[in-house]
Each structure stands twice: as C-alpha cells, then as structure tokens.
Write an enzyme that holds these catalytic residues in place. Sequence first.
Site, short mmCIF file in Angstrom:
data_model
loop_
_atom_site.label_atom_id
_atom_site.label_comp_id
_atom_site.label_asym_id
_atom_site.label_seq_id
_atom_site.Cartn_x
_atom_site.Cartn_y
_atom_site.Cartn_z
N GLU A 195 28.77 45.85 -16.97
CA GLU A 195 28.29 44.72 -17.36
C GLU A 195 29.12 44.07 -18.51
O GLU A 195 29.34 42.71 -18.57
CB GLU A 195 26.80 44.55 -17.52
CG GLU A 195 26.42 42.99 -17.67
CD GLU A 195 24.53 43.09 -17.64
OE1 GLU A 195 24.07 43.26 -16.61
OE2 GLU A 195 24.17 42.82 -18.46
N HIS B 18 27.26 70.31 -7.09
CA HIS B 18 26.66 70.69 -5.90
C HIS B 18 26.54 69.32 -4.83
O HIS B 18 26.12 69.45 -3.66
CB HIS B 18 25.44 71.45 -5.71
CG HIS B 18 25.33 72.86 -6.45
ND1 HIS B 18 25.92 73.92 -5.69
CD2 HIS B 18 25.43 72.87 -7.68
CE1 HIS B 18 26.11 74.80 -6.80
NE2 HIS B 18 25.59 74.42 -8.01
N LYS C 95 14.71 39.89 -23.21
CA LYS C 95 15.22 39.17 -24.35
C LYS C 95 14.95 37.45 -23.95
O LYS C 95 14.40 36.91 -24.82
CB LYS C 95 16.71 39.33 -24.25
CG LYS C 95 17.58 38.41 -25.19
CD LYS C 95 18.86 39.02 -25.16
CE LYS C 95 19.69 37.72 -26.11
NZ LYS C 95 21.19 37.84 -26.35
N GLU D 230 12.00 39.48 -12.34
CA GLU D 230 11.47 40.92 -11.86
C GLU D 230 10.65 41.25 -13.04
O GLU D 230 9.28 41.76 -12.78
CB GLU D 230 12.37 41.91 -12.03
CG GLU D 230 13.37 42.07 -11.05
CD GLU D 230 14.70 41.05 -11.39
OE1 GLU D 230 14.65 40.09 -12.14
OE2 GLU D 230 15.93 41.49 -10.92
N GLY E 297 21.39 42.03 -24.47
CA GLY E 297 20.50 42.87 -23.69
C GLY E 297 20.96 44.29 -23.84
O GLY E 297 20.25 45.26 -24.03
N ARG E 298 22.27 44.72 -23.47
CA ARG E 298 22.59 46.11 -23.35
C ARG E 298 22.87 46.71 -24.55
O ARG E 298 23.10 47.77 -24.49
CB ARG E 298 23.64 46.03 -22.25
CG ARG E 298 24.89 45.54 -22.71
CD ARG E 298 25.85 45.12 -21.47
NE ARG E 298 26.93 44.33 -21.50
CZ ARG E 298 26.78 42.87 -21.47
NH1 ARG E 298 25.65 42.40 -20.83
NH2 ARG E 298 27.80 41.89 -21.58
N LYS F 158 21.12 35.57 -8.79
CA LYS F 158 19.69 35.33 -9.14
C LYS F 158 19.51 33.68 -8.79
O LYS F 158 18.30 33.68 -8.26
CB LYS F 158 19.77 35.44 -10.85
CG LYS F 158 19.67 36.44 -11.54
CD LYS F 158 19.50 36.37 -12.76
CE LYS F 158 19.83 37.48 -13.96
NZ LYS F 158 19.82 37.24 -15.47
O1 F6P Z 1 21.23 41.49 -15.45
C1 F6P Z 1 21.28 40.52 -16.28
C2 F6P Z 1 20.49 40.57 -17.54
O2 F6P Z 1 20.74 39.64 -18.10
C3 F6P Z 1 21.09 41.92 -18.62
O3 F6P Z 1 22.17 41.53 -19.29
C4 F6P Z 1 19.77 42.11 -19.33
O4 F6P Z 1 19.78 43.32 -19.82
C5 F6P Z 1 18.84 42.19 -17.97
O5 F6P Z 1 19.46 40.83 -17.34
C6 F6P Z 1 17.42 41.61 -18.57
O6 F6P Z 1 17.41 40.38 -19.12
P1 F6P Z 1 15.95 40.18 -20.20
O7 F6P Z 1 15.94 41.16 -21.13
O8 F6P Z 1 16.29 38.58 -20.68
O9 F6P Z 1 14.94 40.04 -19.32
#
Ligand code: F6P
Length: 522
Positions: free
Chosen positions: A350, A381, A204, A210, A264-265, A491
């Site tokens: 979250e 189990h 987003k 990452e 995002g979620r 972060k």
């Molecule tokens: O972990 C925080 C967060 O902002 C989440 O809410 C989001 O889904 C994820 O990182 C990934 O963010 P982006 O889509 O901006 O890479």
Amino acid sequence: MTDREAAWARLREAAGEDRGRRIAALFEAEPDRLARLTVEAAVGVFLDLSKQPWSRAGVDAALALASAADIEGRRARLFAGEMVNLTERRPALHMALRAPDGADYKALGLAVSGEVEATRRQMRDFAEGIRAGRIVGATGRPFRSLVHIGIGGSDLGPKLVWEALKPLDAPIELRFAANVDGAEIAAALAGLDPAQTLVIVVSKTFTTEETLANGRAARAWLAAALGEDGANGHLAAVSANIEGANAFGVAADRVFAFWDWVGGRYSLWSAVGLSCAVGLGWDAFAALLGGAAAMDEHFRTAPLERNAPALLALAHVFNRNGLGRPIRAVVPYARRLALLPAFLQQLEMESNGKRVTEDGALLTRGSAAAVFGDAGTTGQHAFFQLLHQGTDVIPVDIIAAAHGDEGPPDHQARLLANAVAQSEALMVGRANAAEPHRNFPGDRPTSFLLVDRVTPASLGAVIALYEHKVFVEGVLWGIDSFDQWGVELGKTLARDVLAELQGGEVKPHDPSTAALIARLRG
Ligand code: F6P
C-alpha cells in the site's frame, strides 16, 4: 542525465555484472564481506545481508544511489515533521507516537509530543483500569474479552502484536473482526458474554464501510443483552475523526484520538494499539513503543553503510530494479510472527505499490515487489519447492528468534536449524547433472533477521525497521509512500453495486459486470 539517473545506471550496470557471479563465491573474493554486510541495529536486532546477490561494487553502487537520492536529507525532513506526504499535504510522524516522554516532535512546525503523551496517559489509565477491574461493564462485572473492530492499518498491526505476544493464559481474550463478511463478526462474537465484553471500534477516518458495518453489528449484539444505555458502557472508539466516533454513539471519554499525520498502516503506535495495551498490559505496550523508538534512533543516526533499514531497502531495490525480481517472500521462523507477511503486504504494497512519482510523472522503473509468505517451517512444505527450483528467483527475508520459551525444549533448535539450513540451501544449492529434477541451482538470495527473543521491544524494533525500509525505498523511487489513492475506485464502485444488489436502479456496466449483477439480483 541527472546525478540520480546516473546512479541508477551505475546500479543496473553493477547488478548486471553481479548477475554473472555466484553469491557464495563472493565470500572468498571479499574477506570483509561478513563484517560489512552484517549489522546489529537496535534492541539486539541483527541483520545479515551477506547472502544477497551484490558484490562490493554492487553495494557501493547501491549506496551511491542512496546518496544521489539524498536519503539523509529526506530522513531529516521526515523526522522534522515536514510535509513528506505531498498528495495529502501531511507529515508522516509515527515516530512521535513512540518517542519517550519529553520528546519534542513537531508536525508542520506545531508541537505534538504533549498531545501524544496526554493520549498515552489516557490509554494507560483505561487499559490498567480494565485489567484491574476498576472499569467494569454495565452489570458491574469485569471485562474478560475484547473485540477489536477495524480493517487494514486499523487491524493488521494490533493483530500481529497480539498474536506475537499474547500469553497462553490471557486474562482478557482479544478477538478481531475486519472483513465485512458476516462470518467474521459472527466468529468474533461467538461464545462471548456481552456483559463481560468490551468492543473497540478503530478507524482513522470513521467512514470505512466494513468497520462501521461490523461496529453496528457488535453494538446491536451488546444492546440486545444489555440495552442501549448498557451497550454504551461497553464501547470505545479510536479515531482521527472525533466527530464521526461521537456520531457513532461512543461516549466522549471513551474516544481515543489520533492525528492526520499518522498514516493508517503506521498507526499501531497510536491509540490504534489500545486493544493490545488492554490485552498485554501497559508495560508491554510501552516496551513495544520503546523498541520502535530505539530503531528510530538507529535509523536516524547510523551512517547509511551501517544502517539496517537503509541497507535492507538497498538490498531489496538491488533485487527489484538491478536484477528485475518483482516478488519477495517473507518467512518468519517464529510461529508467533506468522502474521508478519500479512502486515508487510499492507505496509509495503500500500505504501510503495505506485506507478507515478511525487510530481505525477510515470515511473520508469518497477516499484514495490509483491510480498507473500508464511511461517517456517510450515511454508517449507508448501511454497519452498518454487523458491528452490522454480523458474523465477524470489528473494526471501528470513526472520528468526535465537530463543523461544514455549513448548518442548528441543523444538527451538529444530526450528532454528531449518531457518539456517534454508538460507544456506537457497544460496549454495546442490548440483546434480545426472538428474535435473534433483538439481538445486542455488544462488537464491536471503536476508536473515535475527532477534534474541520475540518480545515487545524486539517486535517494535522489527516493525519500525520495515517501516523505515519502506520509506527509504519510496525516496529511491521518488514516490509518495504515505498516500493510498489506489484503494478508492473499488470502494466507490462497491457502493454503487451494493445499491444495485439491494434492488436499486441498475446503472450501465460492462457486459461481464452487468451479467454478474443480474445473476446476483436473482
Ligand atoms: O484500504 C485503505 C485504507 O485507507 C487503509 O490505508 C487503512 O489502513 C484502512 O483503509 C482502514 O481505514 P480506517 O482506519 O480509516 O478505517
């Protein structure tokens, strides 16, 4: 005392009284219990909350709390695209993404449905073009694999959907890389032919460390085989930050937009789901959206006492706040839904893992429960021992499908027998005064969510049900379910520590952290 605080007090009082009653006994006392506490929501999604620990008075107290919190008014504001995410000053309008063509959603008064439909057409053309072999790679060969790079909300939803619905003989294989651990991108790319691999980078913000690191690694892998220009034809991006995606080097017509009013979620329904549209075909993706839209309609229109997301939220809040139970388990008796607990961990923890209210005051009661789980029967189990005989009562959401179409025909009945038997065993227990280690106390609550089959439509409906459940809980607790400031500090510090691990100047730290950094710098 405000009306709302009075409603909380009534809920606590009712829960206190219900603590002294056994759930199983409530069926005798309340002949209409099953009818009142089972709901057929949408797309055949059936929810049974009769094995929850609330008597009629407990349910009434929970519904009174919902009225005092003005769930219906807040729901109207959500659907109207008003600013429900106050700290980020945005609406939360994921429902617009799955509404049928011709809908008229507005975000802060501005029409959005037209743009949503245009992006859906762009997605459909791309997905169908790839599947039909009209869109091909740099060497002219069709795409056979797709690597989806993203994390959190840009990963968990698409991964859940793919694992739930992928055909066993999928013509296009999807792989996912989220973690910055190099083992993840290495595994995602291993054995793939770059000439037939499409990489979709999903973020987003397009600033997530990452995702950018994995995206760079994947692009380098493509470029090593196909050259820089060739690699570009194998890349697509999905983002609300179009400039960021362009700067990453993705061709403008391969950037799929979404909007800041999509959390995002809650973004699976946007172009974040593009990989699933490619992997499953447009019709399946459209059916996923349709199932979610049907649940939106149920949530928007059903009275609260017959409203599945609202009732599920109230049952969870009854356990969390009425009975002080801070953990919940989620157990899908459908291997294809094995990633649902991981998805719900982000969605619930979250969204509602917060300790201040919308106006910045400290919450005076517990908010989101910690969620864990695994597929049944595997989980039986592993952690079910604790669910049956542990010292804490952990309510369980059981999710099952009446029919399964894979594997030996008798397995589905075996699976369902376990799902049903566990919900019975957890509630009824089995007394054994002579051998305490064989005594099952019972009285442990379950919700039972049943779909006919795991299909795109039923999956869309189940995910939307949980989304709205989370919204209702957020309103009850008075918190902003749509921000996530709690992820920022880690972060920021990770950026500083990375510079130090890479040989930069070491800043002051607490003794433990300083020693770890010194040890890792060698
Ligand atoms: O972990 C925080 C967060 O902002 C989440 O809410 C989001 O889904 C994820 O990182 C990934 O963010 P982006 O889509 O901006 O890479």
